[in-house]
Design a protein around this motif. Structure first.
Motif, short mmCIF file in Angstrom:
data_model
loop_
_atom_site.label_atom_id
_atom_site.label_comp_id
_atom_site.label_asym_id
_atom_site.label_seq_id
_atom_site.Cartn_x
_atom_site.Cartn_y
_atom_site.Cartn_z
N ARG A 136 12.52 -11.77 10.29
CA ARG A 136 11.94 -12.41 9.12
C ARG A 136 11.42 -11.39 8.11
O ARG A 136 11.61 -11.54 6.91
N VAL A 137 10.74 -10.36 8.59
CA VAL A 137 10.11 -9.41 7.67
C VAL A 137 11.05 -8.28 7.24
O VAL A 137 10.76 -7.57 6.28
N ARG A 138 12.18 -8.14 7.93
CA ARG A 138 13.09 -7.05 7.61
C ARG A 138 13.51 -7.05 6.13
O ARG A 138 13.64 -6.01 5.49
N GLY A 139 13.72 -8.23 5.60
CA GLY A 139 14.16 -8.35 4.22
C GLY A 139 13.07 -8.16 3.18
O GLY A 139 13.35 -8.17 1.98
N LEU A 140 11.83 -7.97 3.63
CA LEU A 140 10.70 -7.88 2.69
C LEU A 140 10.39 -6.45 2.24
O LEU A 140 9.60 -6.25 1.33
N THR A 141 11.00 -5.47 2.90
CA THR A 141 10.68 -4.08 2.55
C THR A 141 11.80 -3.15 2.96
O THR A 141 12.56 -3.44 3.89
N GLU A 142 11.87 -2.00 2.26
CA GLU A 142 12.77 -0.93 2.67
C GLU A 142 12.02 0.11 3.51
O GLU A 142 12.63 1.04 4.04
N LYS A 143 10.70 -0.06 3.61
CA LYS A 143 9.92 0.87 4.42
C LYS A 143 10.31 0.68 5.90
O LYS A 143 10.65 -0.43 6.32
N PRO A 144 10.23 1.75 6.68
CA PRO A 144 10.54 1.62 8.10
C PRO A 144 9.60 0.64 8.80
O PRO A 144 8.40 0.61 8.51
N ILE A 145 10.16 -0.15 9.69
CA ILE A 145 9.39 -1.08 10.51
C ILE A 145 9.38 -0.55 11.94
O ILE A 145 10.43 -0.25 12.51
N THR A 159 0.85 -1.20 0.00
CA THR A 159 0.00 0.00 0.00
C THR A 159 0.88 1.25 0.00
O THR A 159 2.11 1.16 -0.02
N SER A 160 0.26 2.40 0.09
CA SER A 160 1.02 3.65 0.15
C SER A 160 1.42 4.00 1.58
O SER A 160 1.87 5.12 1.85
N ALA A 161 1.30 3.04 2.51
CA ALA A 161 1.75 3.27 3.89
C ALA A 161 3.21 3.68 3.90
O ALA A 161 4.03 3.13 3.17
N ASP A 162 3.54 4.65 4.75
CA ASP A 162 4.93 5.11 4.87
C ASP A 162 5.75 4.21 5.77
O ASP A 162 6.96 4.09 5.59
N TYR A 163 5.10 3.60 6.75
CA TYR A 163 5.79 2.67 7.64
C TYR A 163 4.82 1.57 8.04
O TYR A 163 3.60 1.73 7.95
N VAL A 164 5.38 0.44 8.47
CA VAL A 164 4.55 -0.69 8.88
C VAL A 164 4.92 -1.06 10.32
O VAL A 164 6.09 -1.27 10.64
N ALA A 165 3.90 -1.12 11.16
CA ALA A 165 4.12 -1.53 12.55
C ALA A 165 3.87 -3.03 12.68
O ALA A 165 2.95 -3.57 12.05
N VAL A 166 4.69 -3.70 13.48
CA VAL A 166 4.52 -5.13 13.71
C VAL A 166 4.45 -5.40 15.21
O VAL A 166 5.15 -4.79 16.00
N GLY A 167 3.58 -6.33 15.58
CA GLY A 167 3.47 -6.64 17.00
C GLY A 167 2.21 -7.42 17.31
O GLY A 167 1.44 -7.76 16.41
N PRO A 168 2.00 -7.71 18.58
CA PRO A 168 2.90 -7.36 19.67
C PRO A 168 4.18 -8.22 19.66
O PRO A 168 4.10 -9.44 19.50
N VAL A 169 5.32 -7.54 19.82
CA VAL A 169 6.59 -8.26 19.85
C VAL A 169 6.70 -9.07 21.13
O VAL A 169 7.19 -10.20 21.14
#
Length: 215
Positions: free
Chosen positions: A152-161, A122-132
């Protein structure tokens, strides 16, 4: 396309946990060096949410501090905030983007691999993941994803996590080392005896972790 760099510390100003007015808490956090705040108020009426968000944006935006409103793209836009953060049960990312416009921040919460992949597209600027980690700030929290999920997901995008859920001062550096660009903290800062001092501790710790990772 310019790569977005988020501050390492992302404080969520959850109205349910505040014992002082949100502007007072925000002022203290701003003075401590916090540069990205999200305002979350699940109990407020639309008018109350707007008025509180407007007070916060008027306080923070002139100081160069980003204010993201939780859930409500319309309120974020009307209150002249920096953007909106939507969860899985909220308005979809593209619908939220159509409300706030192209120049504003859009964040999306994800809790599993499918949701993460969808958010990245999507056009999201960053993606939040959790709960860690396990968290007490949500009544019905999603299943814990753990540190390994960030790797695991770090390699799937250059967008900030952005990592969220159960983050503490003791765990924050580990989360950044796993690949998170930013850590979202709620209770460990808001419920601290001195919120400003706790925020400063996070900023120092995350700067050190960032420096160590770059060396």
């Amino acid at each position: 396309m310019k790569h977005l760099v988020l501050p390492r510390l992302y404080v969520i100003l959850d109205a349910a946990l505040l014992t002082v007015p949100e502007t007072e808490c925000a002022q203290e956090l701003a003075d401590a060096g916090v540069r990205l705040l999200q305002y979350r108020n699940k109990r407020a009426s639309p008018r109350e949410l707007f008025e509180s968000s407007k007070r916060l944006s008027s306080l923070l935006i002139p100081r160069g501090i980003a204010l993201v409103v939780n859930d409500r793209a319309d309120v974020a836009s009307a209150a002249e905030g920096s953007g909106v953060h939507v969860c899985q049960e909220d308005l979809g990312a593209e619908a939220a983007r159509s409300v706030i416009g192209a120049g504003k921040l859009l964040g999306v919460s994800t809790h599993n691999l499918d949701q993460f992949r969808e958010a990245v597209d999507t056009s999201a600027d960053y993606v939040a993941v959790g709960p860690v980690f396990s968290t007490t700030t949500k009544a019905n929290p999603d299943a814990v994803v753990g540190i390994e999920f960030i790797r695991r997901v770090r390699g799937l995008t250059e967008k900030p996590i952005v990592a969220i859920g159960g983050i503490t001062l003791e765990r924050a550096a580990e989360v950044v080392r796993a690949g998170a660009d930013s850590v979202a903290v709620i209770s460990d800062i808001l419920l601290a005896p001195d919120t400003g001092q706790r925020a400063r501790q996070y900023i120092e710790l995350l700067e050190a972790a960032n420096h160590a990772a770059a060396v």
